[in-house]
Every structure is written in C-alpha cells, then in structure tokens.
Scaffold this motif. Structure first.
Motif, PDB file in Angstrom:
ATOM      1  N   GLY A 219     100.080 -93.190 -26.245  1.00  0.00           N
ATOM      2  CA  GLY A 219      99.177 -93.895 -27.136  1.00  0.00           C
ATOM      3  C   GLY A 219      98.736 -95.231 -26.591  1.00  0.00           C
ATOM      4  N   ALA A 220      99.627 -95.902 -25.830  1.00  0.00           N
ATOM      5  CA  ALA A 220      99.296 -97.209 -25.245  1.00  0.00           C
ATOM      6  C   ALA A 220      98.584 -97.080 -23.905  1.00  0.00           C
ATOM      7  N   ARG A 221      98.253 -95.846 -23.503  1.00  0.00           N
ATOM      8  CA  ARG A 221      97.497 -95.559 -22.265  1.00  0.00           C
ATOM      9  C   ARG A 221      98.265 -96.025 -21.028  1.00  0.00           C
ATOM     10  N   ILE A 222      99.546 -95.679 -20.977  1.00  0.00           N
ATOM     11  CA  ILE A 222     100.360 -95.940 -19.794  1.00  0.00           C
ATOM     12  C   ILE A 222     100.104 -94.823 -18.789  1.00  0.00           C
ATOM     13  N   ASN A 223      99.919 -95.164 -17.523  1.00  0.00           N
ATOM     14  CA  ASN A 223      99.711 -94.158 -16.480  1.00  0.00           C
ATOM     15  C   ASN A 223     101.032 -93.486 -16.133  1.00  0.00           C
ATOM     16  N   LEU A 224     101.055 -92.155 -16.272  1.00  0.00           N
ATOM     17  CA  LEU A 224     102.302 -91.404 -16.161  1.00  0.00           C
ATOM     18  C   LEU A 224     102.269 -90.407 -15.011  1.00  0.00           C
ATOM     19  N   VAL A 225     103.428 -90.212 -14.388  1.00  0.00           N
ATOM     20  CA  VAL A 225     103.623 -89.137 -13.414  1.00  0.00           C
ATOM     21  C   VAL A 225     104.853 -88.354 -13.848  1.00  0.00           C
ATOM     22  N   VAL A 226     104.717 -87.037 -13.936  1.00  0.00           N
ATOM     23  CA  VAL A 226     105.849 -86.155 -14.223  1.00  0.00           C
ATOM     24  C   VAL A 226     106.271 -85.523 -12.911  1.00  0.00           C
ATOM     25  N   SER A 227     107.526 -85.704 -12.529  1.00  0.00           N
ATOM     26  CA  SER A 227     107.997 -85.191 -11.242  1.00  0.00           C
ATOM     27  C   SER A 227     109.137 -84.204 -11.438  1.00  0.00           C
ATOM     28  N   GLY A 228     109.401 -83.435 -10.376  1.00  0.00           N
ATOM     29  CA  GLY A 228     110.482 -82.460 -10.430  1.00  0.00           C
ATOM     30  C   GLY A 228     110.285 -81.385  -9.381  1.00  0.00           C
ATOM     31  N   GLY A 229     111.266 -80.540  -9.234  1.00  0.00           N
ATOM     32  CA  GLY A 229     111.175 -79.436  -8.282  1.00  0.00           C
ATOM     33  C   GLY A 229     110.422 -78.256  -8.869  1.00  0.00           C
ATOM     34  N   THR A 230     110.381 -77.153  -8.115  1.00  0.00           N
ATOM     35  CA  THR A 230     109.716 -75.939  -8.574  1.00  0.00           C
ATOM     36  C   THR A 230     110.449 -75.352  -9.775  1.00  0.00           C
ATOM     37  N   GLY A 231     109.692 -74.982 -10.802  1.00  0.00           N
ATOM     38  CA  GLY A 231     110.283 -74.326 -11.960  1.00  0.00           C
ATOM     39  C   GLY A 231     111.079 -75.232 -12.875  1.00  0.00           C
ATOM     40  N   THR A 232     110.840 -76.538 -12.795  1.00  0.00           N
ATOM     41  CA  THR A 232     111.587 -77.462 -13.662  1.00  0.00           C
ATOM     42  C   THR A 232     110.872 -77.715 -14.987  1.00  0.00           C
ATOM     43  N   GLY A 233     109.681 -77.166 -15.159  1.00  0.00           N
ATOM     44  CA  GLY A 233     108.971 -77.333 -16.424  1.00  0.00           C
ATOM     45  C   GLY A 233     108.001 -78.499 -16.454  1.00  0.00           C
ATOM     46  N   LYS A 234     107.478 -78.880 -15.280  1.00  0.00           N
ATOM     47  CA  LYS A 234     106.555 -80.030 -15.219  1.00  0.00           C
ATOM     48  C   LYS A 234     105.276 -79.759 -16.007  1.00  0.00           C
ATOM     49  N   THR A 235     104.702 -78.575 -15.831  1.00  0.00           N
ATOM     50  CA  THR A 235     103.443 -78.264 -16.524  1.00  0.00           C
ATOM     51  C   THR A 235     103.661 -78.185 -18.032  1.00  0.00           C
TER      52      THR A 235
END
Length: 443
Positions: A219-235
């Motif tokens: 909501g505060a428009r923070i720039n985010l990156v979701v990281s992790g290995g294959t099959g960790t549920g990033k999407t």
C-alpha cells in the motif's frame, strides 16, 4: 487485520484412483489394440477432415469406440467400458497417460523423465508413479499436442520449448539431442483459484504479523523483490502480494509464460515472444519492460528477472514507478542483490560496479526470501530491508527471520518472528495514511 484459520488439510488420494492405475496396467494391451482400432476407424470415417473441433470429435470417437467393441466382440462391465473410453479419448485428443495427473488437485508438478519414468510432486515431496507412455514416439505426440496450438515447435533444430496449457499450467519440453534419456516433459500446475493471504497463513508460509506488514508495504508503494529457489512458491507469493494493490491503479505484468492471476480491474498482461521458425520476431522481456514504461503504468510487475531486463526494472523502480515487484532465483536476501548486479552487467552496459550497487540500493527497498524446507512446505525464511550504501557495500537489515528448532514426526519445527528492528521506510506508510501496529515488530 488477518485471522488465523485452521490449516488446510491434506486430501488423501481416493482408493478408486489407485484402483484405476492398477486397472490400466491390467488392461494396457487391450487399451493399445482398442485405441489403434478407434484411430483407424476415425480416419476412415472422417473424410480427411482433420480440422474438426474437439467438441465434435469427442462424440465421433465414442461412436468409433462402440463400433470397435462390437466388431471385436469385446465385453466389459459398465464402469470398465466407461473408463476405457476416457483413456482412449485422452490419448487421441488429450494428453494421454498424464491426463489423470493433470486433473488431480493434489499434484503440483508432473515430471516425465522418459517415456517410462513419470514422477509427481504432492505437498512439496516428489514421488514416483506407475504412469508410463508406450515409447518415445508416444511421448513426442503428446508434447506436440501441447505446443502446436500456441504456435510453438519442438524438433532437432529447436530441442527446448516453454509453453502453457489452456489451463495456464507451465510446460517445459526438452528432447534429444539435448536430452540423453529421450523426451523430457515438466509441467508446473497452479491452483485454479489463486491462493489468498489467509491460505498462506493457514499453511504456515507466513504469519499474521508479516502479512500485515507486507500489505502495508504494498500500500505504501515499497519496491519489492521476492527471492527463492526453484519451486519455492515465488509466483504464488507474488500473486498474493499483487492482491494488495489498490483497484484504482494501472498495473502492467510482464512474464516469460503467463502465470500471474491478478484480480484487479485495470491490469495489462504482456508475454515475451520466442523467435519464429526462421529465428526472427523474438520479443524479449527487456523489450517489454522498456515498452511498458510508455504505457502509463502505476506499477510494473515482472514475473521473473533473469537477464538484462533487471537494469530496466531498476530504472522503472527509480523513476516514478514505486511499488513495482519482481521475483529472482537466489539463495538468500543478500545473494539476491548480488544476482541483480550480475544481471545488470548482462544488459551490456559498461557501468562501474559501484554505480550498479548505488542503483540497486536506491531502487529496491525490501527483499522477501522463500525456501522449501525439509518437509516439503514453503516458508518465508527472511525479510530484509535494503537501507542504502556504506562505502562500496549495500547495507541490509533483517526485519523478520525464521528460526528452525528441529524436526518432529517429519514436520519442521520453528517460528517466523520479527527481529525487533524497524524499517527506515515507515515514513512512507505515514505519508500514505497507513497505520501499522507497533506489535508487528515485537520479538
């Protein structure tokens, strides 16, 4: 803001499904003979009309099937006759032996490691199945059936292909000469109904406190990156993050293969295009990011940064498109920033490393790292704030950490808790009139 719900119970595979697999093994020879006869009968009666749509083809197959059983004097009870018909239809116009696996809601990944080796993932754990194809040619026919309708091809000149099924499931096929074990097929399944934040809380992926914090960050428009290995549920996690984006904002999603399922009214979805048969016409993720900047986006969501598009994503985050998001393959929050530095260099711009790090530090504000732990569950294990530069080093601080205390009855024990530190960007929440309880940051 959020409430704990009972954990989603694991559904036990019905006995009937196991019996069907056993039944298929017993009737496999019958199936091959009947299917071949039905195909021959179908070709004879189709008047060379190979473009018949599937809705009209199914009853034709059923008529041919009934005719073959009558001609060959084959008698089955009602349930076996119906099941055999479904197998025949699946093999002629569907996806053959893996059709039941695609319909099983417990299965999240199908891995065909050759015509006679099929594995699946259930609840994060890989297990073998008794499903198999007749031979490599049979498997290749199913692969062609998947990729042909969307204009993709797979052959010796193009032995790798990414595609998607009409259901949205992501498909990768790799064939010889790249694969030494015959054609390889991998299908990543997604929930028909996207997971909600309550589902992730119930499954133990995150806590109520972290969910409240992340909602406030979006909501505060923070720039985010979701990281992790294959099959960790990033999407899946990115889908949940995007559900917090206000309805009034214009969102542009950019993906390799369309997977995100945003529910907002004002969403533009872009997908990269591979080269055609002549090796021309390719549209890369990087070109789509550059193009998206001209489409008046409030936010840009890149399904995954893998190369030079990372530079353009950073530029977007740093030039008025706050609140943008992406995912990145990495082993940790700090490793995520190192990977971004490497990907920026892949853009071909001869920038000094310090300039790249300054760009990263000024653009990305929060990194959320996921892992698939020993028991197969996906968990947020670290949430780190990017605070800026100190000399030549990017400074980070951990806001939330998962502390594993052991294993009990095959289940990982531990808790995801705040570190007690407050992020520097809290002033953005105040500016956007977002109230966040101080209890969120209590240890």
């Amino acid at each position: 803001m959020f409430t704990n719900r009972p954990a989603i119970k694991k559904k036990v595979t019905p006995i009937s499904d196991q019996e069907n697999l056993t039944k298929f093994s017993e009737l496999e020879n019958d199936f091959i003979l009947i299917r071949n006869a039905v195909q021959k009968e179908l070709l004879t009666n189709s008047n060379n009309n190979t473009s018949m749509d599937l809705d009209r083809l199914r009853p034709k197959i059923e008529d041919c099937y009934n005719q073959v059983l009558e001609d060959e004097n084959i008698l089955y009870n009602h349930s076996t006759r119906t099941q055999m018909l479904e197998w025949v239809i699946a093999d002629i116009i569907g996806y053959g032996p893996i059709e039941p696996l695609l319909k099983d809601p417990e299965i999240t990944e199908i891995m065909v490691n050759g015509y006679d080796k099929v594995f699946v993932e259930r609840f994060g754990l890989i297990e073998p199945t008794s499903v198999k194809f007749e031979n490599d040619d049979h498997l290749m026919r199913v692969i062609d059936r998947i990729v042909s309708p969307i204009g993709r091809r797979v052959d010796e000149t193009s032995p790798m292909v990414d595609a998607r099924l009409p259901s949205g499931y992501r498909v990768n096929a790799t064939i010889p000469p790249l694969s030494m074990d015959g054609p390889i097929l991998t299908i990543r399944k997604f929930a028909t109904e996207p997971f909600t934040v309550q589902d992730l809380i119930a499954n133990g992926t995150l806590t109520v406190a972290l969910a409240s914090f992340i909602e406030s960050c979006v909501g505060a428009r923070i720039n985010l990156v979701v990281s992790g290995g294959t099959g960790t549920g990033k999407t899946t996690f990115l889908n949940v993050l995007s559900s917090f984006i206000p309805e009034r904002e214009r969102v542009i999603t950019i993906e390799d293969t369309t997977e995100l399922q945003l529910r907002q009214a004002h969403v533009i979805r872009l997908e990269k295009r591979p080269p055609n048969v002549e090796g021309k016409g390719e549209i890369t993720i990087r070109q789509l990011v550059i193009n998206a900047l001209r489409m008046r986006p409030d936010r840009i969501v890149v399904g995954e940064c893998r190369g030079g598009e990372a530079l353009d994503m950073l530029q977007a985050m740093n030039t008025g498109h706050d609140g943008s998001m992406t995912t990145i393959h990495s082993n940790g929050t700090r490793d995520t920033l190192r990977r971004i530095e490497t990907m920026v260099l892949m853009a071909g711009m001869e920038l000094p490393l310090k300039a790249i790090r300054e760009q990263v530090a000024n653009s990305i504000e929060l990194v959320i790292h996921l892992e698939r732990v020993k028991d197969g569950t996906r968990k947020v294990v670290k949430v780190s704030e990017v605070q800026g530069m100190e000399g030549d080093t990017i400074v980070m601080q951990d806001i939330f950490l998962f502390n594993q205390t052991g294993m009990k009855n095959g289940v990982v024990q531990g808790s995801l808790k705040a570190t007690g530190l407050r992020p520097q960007f809290l002033h953005k929440m105040v500016a956007n009139n977002i109230e966040l309880s101080e209890s969120v940051f209590e240890k």
